[in-house]
Design a protein around this motif. Structure first.
Motif, PDB file in Angstrom:
ATOM      1  N   ALA A   1     -25.938  63.243 -43.675  1.00 45.82           N
ATOM      2  CA  ALA A   1     -26.921  62.914 -43.262  1.00 45.82           C
ATOM      3  C   ALA A   1     -28.154  62.642 -44.600  1.00 45.82           C
ATOM      4  CB  ALA A   1     -27.657  63.900 -42.474  1.00 45.82           C
ATOM      5  N   VAL A   2     -28.262  63.562 -45.530  1.00 44.70           N
ATOM      6  CA  VAL A   2     -29.051  63.259 -46.636  1.00 44.70           C
ATOM      7  C   VAL A   2     -28.808  62.002 -47.524  1.00 44.70           C
ATOM      8  CG1 VAL A   2     -29.700  64.324 -48.798  1.00 44.70           C
ATOM      9  CG2 VAL A   2     -29.575  65.820 -46.778  1.00 44.70           C
ATOM     10  N   SER A   3     -27.669  61.596 -47.535  1.00 41.15           N
ATOM     11  CA  SER A   3     -27.322  60.343 -48.279  1.00 41.15           C
ATOM     12  C   SER A   3     -27.579  59.225 -47.609  1.00 41.15           C
ATOM     13  CB  SER A   3     -25.722  60.493 -48.610  1.00 41.15           C
ATOM     14  OG  SER A   3     -25.045  60.002 -47.329  1.00 41.15           O
ATOM     15  N   GLU A   4     -27.821  59.014 -46.182  1.00 40.40           N
ATOM     16  CA  GLU A   4     -28.277  58.177 -45.779  1.00 40.40           C
ATOM     17  C   GLU A   4     -29.678  57.922 -45.362  1.00 40.40           C
ATOM     18  OE1 GLU A   4     -26.519  55.816 -44.176  1.00 40.40           O
ATOM     19  OE2 GLU A   4     -24.368  56.424 -44.555  1.00 40.40           O
ATOM     20  N   SER A   5     -30.645  59.002 -46.012  1.00 37.94           N
ATOM     21  CA  SER A   5     -31.969  59.218 -45.651  1.00 37.94           C
ATOM     22  C   SER A   5     -32.973  58.477 -46.699  1.00 37.94           C
ATOM     23  CB  SER A   5     -32.273  60.610 -45.791  1.00 37.94           C
ATOM     24  OG  SER A   5     -31.755  61.347 -44.827  1.00 37.94           O
ATOM     25  N   ASP A   6     -34.001  57.935 -46.196  1.00 40.99           N
ATOM     26  CA  ASP A   6     -34.813  57.288 -47.165  1.00 40.99           C
ATOM     27  C   ASP A   6     -36.059  58.343 -47.454  1.00 40.99           C
ATOM     28  OD1 ASP A   6     -34.582  54.258 -46.670  1.00 40.99           O
ATOM     29  OD2 ASP A   6     -34.218  55.038 -44.540  1.00 40.99           O
ATOM     30  N   LEU A   7     -36.223  59.485 -46.730  1.00 39.86           N
ATOM     31  CA  LEU A   7     -36.848  60.565 -47.210  1.00 39.86           C
ATOM     32  C   LEU A   7     -36.321  61.813 -46.406  1.00 39.86           C
ATOM     33  CD1 LEU A   7     -39.521  61.564 -48.411  1.00 39.86           C
ATOM     34  CD2 LEU A   7     -40.690  61.114 -46.000  1.00 39.86           C
ATOM     35  N   VAL A   8     -36.407  62.892 -47.217  1.00 39.47           N
ATOM     36  CA  VAL A   8     -35.897  64.146 -46.712  1.00 39.47           C
ATOM     37  C   VAL A   8     -37.323  64.850 -47.018  1.00 39.47           C
ATOM     38  CG1 VAL A   8     -34.277  66.032 -46.833  1.00 39.47           C
ATOM     39  CG2 VAL A   8     -33.471  63.906 -47.708  1.00 39.47           C
ATOM     40  N   ILE A   9     -37.538  65.477 -45.708  1.00 40.57           N
ATOM     41  CA  ILE A   9     -38.700  66.607 -45.502  1.00 40.57           C
ATOM     42  C   ILE A   9     -38.363  67.761 -45.667  1.00 40.57           C
ATOM     43  CG2 ILE A   9     -40.641  67.386 -44.303  1.00 40.57           C
ATOM     44  CD1 ILE A   9     -40.850  64.207 -43.263  1.00 40.57           C
ATOM     45  N   VAL A  10     -38.799  68.889 -46.494  1.00 36.43           N
ATOM     46  CA  VAL A  10     -38.353  70.030 -46.808  1.00 36.43           C
ATOM     47  C   VAL A  10     -39.446  70.957 -46.157  1.00 36.43           C
ATOM     48  CG1 VAL A  10     -37.283  71.956 -48.183  1.00 36.43           C
ATOM     49  CG2 VAL A  10     -36.872  69.577 -48.574  1.00 36.43           C
ATOM     50  N   PRO A  11     -39.491  71.636 -44.819  1.00 37.87           N
ATOM     51  CA  PRO A  11     -40.315  72.565 -44.439  1.00 37.87           C
ATOM     52  C   PRO A  11     -40.512  74.010 -45.208  1.00 37.87           C
ATOM     53  CG  PRO A  11     -39.123  71.361 -42.613  1.00 37.87           C
ATOM     54  CD  PRO A  11     -38.580  71.235 -43.756  1.00 37.87           C
ATOM     55  N   THR A  12     -41.413  74.672 -45.328  1.00 38.36           N
ATOM     56  CA  THR A  12     -41.723  75.708 -45.965  1.00 38.36           C
ATOM     57  C   THR A  12     -42.943  76.491 -45.522  1.00 38.36           C
ATOM     58  OG1 THR A  12     -41.166  76.907 -48.110  1.00 38.36           O
ATOM     59  CG2 THR A  12     -42.617  75.023 -48.079  1.00 38.36           C
ATOM     60  N   GLY A  13     -42.681  77.992 -45.741  1.00 35.53           N
ATOM     61  CA  GLY A  13     -44.032  78.621 -45.805  1.00 35.53           C
ATOM     62  C   GLY A  13     -44.657  79.096 -46.769  1.00 35.53           C
ATOM     63  N   ASP A  14     -45.578  79.932 -46.808  1.00 34.82           N
ATOM     64  CA  ASP A  14     -46.120  80.364 -47.975  1.00 34.82           C
ATOM     65  C   ASP A  14     -45.866  81.433 -48.712  1.00 34.82           C
ATOM     66  OD1 ASP A  14     -48.351  78.525 -48.659  1.00 34.82           O
ATOM     67  OD2 ASP A  14     -49.822  79.258 -46.874  1.00 34.82           O
ATOM     68  N   GLU A  15     -44.674  82.164 -48.307  1.00 32.91           N
ATOM     69  CA  GLU A  15     -44.242  83.125 -48.783  1.00 32.91           C
ATOM     70  C   GLU A  15     -43.193  82.787 -49.881  1.00 32.91           C
ATOM     71  OE1 GLU A  15     -42.273  85.397 -45.827  1.00 32.91           O
ATOM     72  OE2 GLU A  15     -44.181  85.707 -44.438  1.00 32.91           O
ATOM     73  N   GLN A  16     -42.954  83.824 -50.850  1.00 28.26           N
ATOM     74  CA  GLN A  16     -41.927  83.470 -52.125  1.00 28.26           C
ATOM     75  C   GLN A  16     -40.587  83.043 -51.776  1.00 28.26           C
ATOM     76  OE1 GLN A  16     -43.322  83.452 -55.275  1.00 28.26           O
ATOM     77  NE2 GLN A  16     -41.215  82.300 -55.449  1.00 28.26           N
ATOM     78  N   GLN A  17     -40.181  83.808 -50.610  1.00 23.83           N
ATOM     79  CA  GLN A  17     -38.874  83.498 -50.552  1.00 23.83           C
ATOM     80  C   GLN A  17     -38.652  82.198 -49.709  1.00 23.83           C
ATOM     81  OE1 GLN A  17     -37.188  86.445 -47.347  1.00 23.83           O
ATOM     82  NE2 GLN A  17     -35.164  85.249 -47.303  1.00 23.83           N
ATOM     83  N   ASP A  18     -39.705  81.637 -49.060  1.00 21.86           N
ATOM     84  CA  ASP A  18     -39.526  80.432 -48.532  1.00 21.86           C
ATOM     85  C   ASP A  18     -39.728  79.432 -49.538  1.00 21.86           C
ATOM     86  OD1 ASP A  18     -39.774  81.288 -45.963  1.00 21.86           O
ATOM     87  OD2 ASP A  18     -41.984  81.301 -45.896  1.00 21.86           O
ATOM     88  N   ALA A  19     -40.508  79.537 -50.487  1.00 21.54           N
ATOM     89  CA  ALA A  19     -40.720  78.673 -51.692  1.00 21.54           C
ATOM     90  C   ALA A  19     -39.264  78.488 -52.293  1.00 21.54           C
ATOM     91  CB  ALA A  19     -41.877  79.150 -52.529  1.00 21.54           C
ATOM     92  N   ASP A  20     -38.788  79.740 -52.630  1.00 24.40           N
ATOM     93  CA  ASP A  20     -37.706  79.682 -53.433  1.00 24.40           C
ATOM     94  C   ASP A  20     -36.632  78.861 -52.506  1.00 24.40           C
ATOM     95  OD1 ASP A  20     -38.646  81.336 -55.365  1.00 24.40           O
ATOM     96  OD2 ASP A  20     -37.920  83.321 -54.485  1.00 24.40           O
ATOM     97  N   GLU A  21     -36.501  78.990 -51.144  1.00 26.54           N
ATOM     98  CA  GLU A  21     -35.381  78.317 -50.410  1.00 26.54           C
ATOM     99  C   GLU A  21     -35.767  76.984 -50.724  1.00 26.54           C
ATOM    100  OE1 GLU A  21     -32.791  79.315 -49.166  1.00 26.54           O
ATOM    101  OE2 GLU A  21     -33.020  81.604 -49.293  1.00 26.54           O
ATOM    102  N   ALA A  22     -37.165  76.452 -50.623  1.00 28.11           N
ATOM    103  CA  ALA A  22     -37.344  75.115 -50.537  1.00 28.11           C
ATOM    104  C   ALA A  22     -36.813  74.561 -51.915  1.00 28.11           C
ATOM    105  CB  ALA A  22     -38.968  74.924 -50.478  1.00 28.11           C
ATOM    106  N   ILE A  23     -36.907  75.230 -53.027  1.00 25.90           N
ATOM    107  CA  ILE A  23     -36.667  74.709 -54.390  1.00 25.90           C
ATOM    108  C   ILE A  23     -35.200  74.539 -54.369  1.00 25.90           C
ATOM    109  CG2 ILE A  23     -36.088  75.151 -56.700  1.00 25.90           C
ATOM    110  CD1 ILE A  23     -39.012  74.522 -56.222  1.00 25.90           C
ATOM    111  N   GLU A  24     -34.404  75.469 -53.754  1.00 26.27           N
ATOM    112  CA  GLU A  24     -32.943  75.364 -53.544  1.00 26.27           C
ATOM    113  C   GLU A  24     -32.510  74.322 -52.757  1.00 26.27           C
ATOM    114  OE1 GLU A  24     -28.927  75.704 -53.828  1.00 26.27           O
ATOM    115  OE2 GLU A  24     -30.542  76.906 -55.222  1.00 26.27           O
TER     116      GLU A  24
END
Length: 225
Positions: free
Chosen positions: A96-119
């Motif tokens: 699915a990602v390979s077919e995408s024109d844009l991938v949106i990565v939702p995240t929260g304001d917590e450090q764990q959320d930010a780390d997961e977004a970067i991953e």
């Protein structure tokens, strides 16, 4: 037609809510196909709670062997295709990602959320290298406080914005957004006597949809330049 995927390696990041909000806003002016590619099936469940807003179709993916055909068929009959992906790396997510024109990565304001977004962004970049093309991606802060942020939240928010592409618009914690999962439909179908803050939620959703369109146009111009 543009394909927008919602991806996160962390459950509860706001993927499904963000997909519903964007779909129902875009459907104010055009046709949308929403593909539920998350085995949790929250998008499919939402679609059964109330009549779908005009212009929206929901397809429940049949899995990794079918997802590319499902995307191709959806592209042929709708202006936008939105995909709610499962919260883990998989062949289906890769396809699915390979077919995408844009991938949106939702995240929260917590450090764990930010780390997961970067991953998640790193996984998208790896997919792009494997496919020999740039796969545009952007972080979306979701479930954030509409009021004043704490010092830690401001720090995490600022760090992530300095490290990668991030939506200026944030989807705040709002009763109207969470009510979509209980009542179905879109924000404009909610009953103001039962749900508070619908107008502010609609304004928030409109800003998000407008920015998403701007990002797609930017991507298109970069590709044809």
């Amino acid at each position: 037609m543009p394909v927008i995927s919602f991806a996160s390696s962390k459950g509860g990041a706001g993927k499904t809510t963000s997909a519903i909000i964007l779909a129902t806003e875009l459907a104010q002016g055009t046709d949308i196909v929403l593909i539920d590619a998350d085995p949790a099936g929250r998008l499919t469940r939402w679609s059964t709670l109330a009549p779908l807003p005009p212009g929206i179709e929901v397809v429940t993916s049949q899995g990794e062997r079918s997802i590319q055909d499902e995307i191709s068929a959806a592209r042929a009959r709708a202006t936008f295709v939105l995909i709610d992906l499962e919260g883990s790396a998989s062949r289906l997510t890769s396809f699915a990602v390979s077919e995408s024109d844009l991938v949106i990565v939702p995240t929260g304001d917590e450090q764990q959320d930010a780390d997961e977004a970067i991953e998640t962004l790193a996984q998208i970049a790896m997919e792009g290298r494997a496919r020999r093309r740039d796969i545009p991606a952007a972080v979306l802060f979701a479930r954030t406080n509409a009021a004043v942020k704490s010092k830690l939240e401001k720090h995490i928010n600022s760090q992530l914005r300095g490290a990668t592409r991030v939506f200026e618009t944030e989807l705040h914690r709002r009763t109207a957004f969470s009510s979509l999962h209980n009542m179905g439909g879109g924000l404009r179908q909610l009953d103001p006597s039962e749900v508070n803050g619908i107008d502010k939620a609609i304004a928030n959703a409109q800003a998000f949809a407008s920015e998403a369109i701007d990002m797609l146009e930017e991507v298109h111009h970069a590709q044809v330049a």
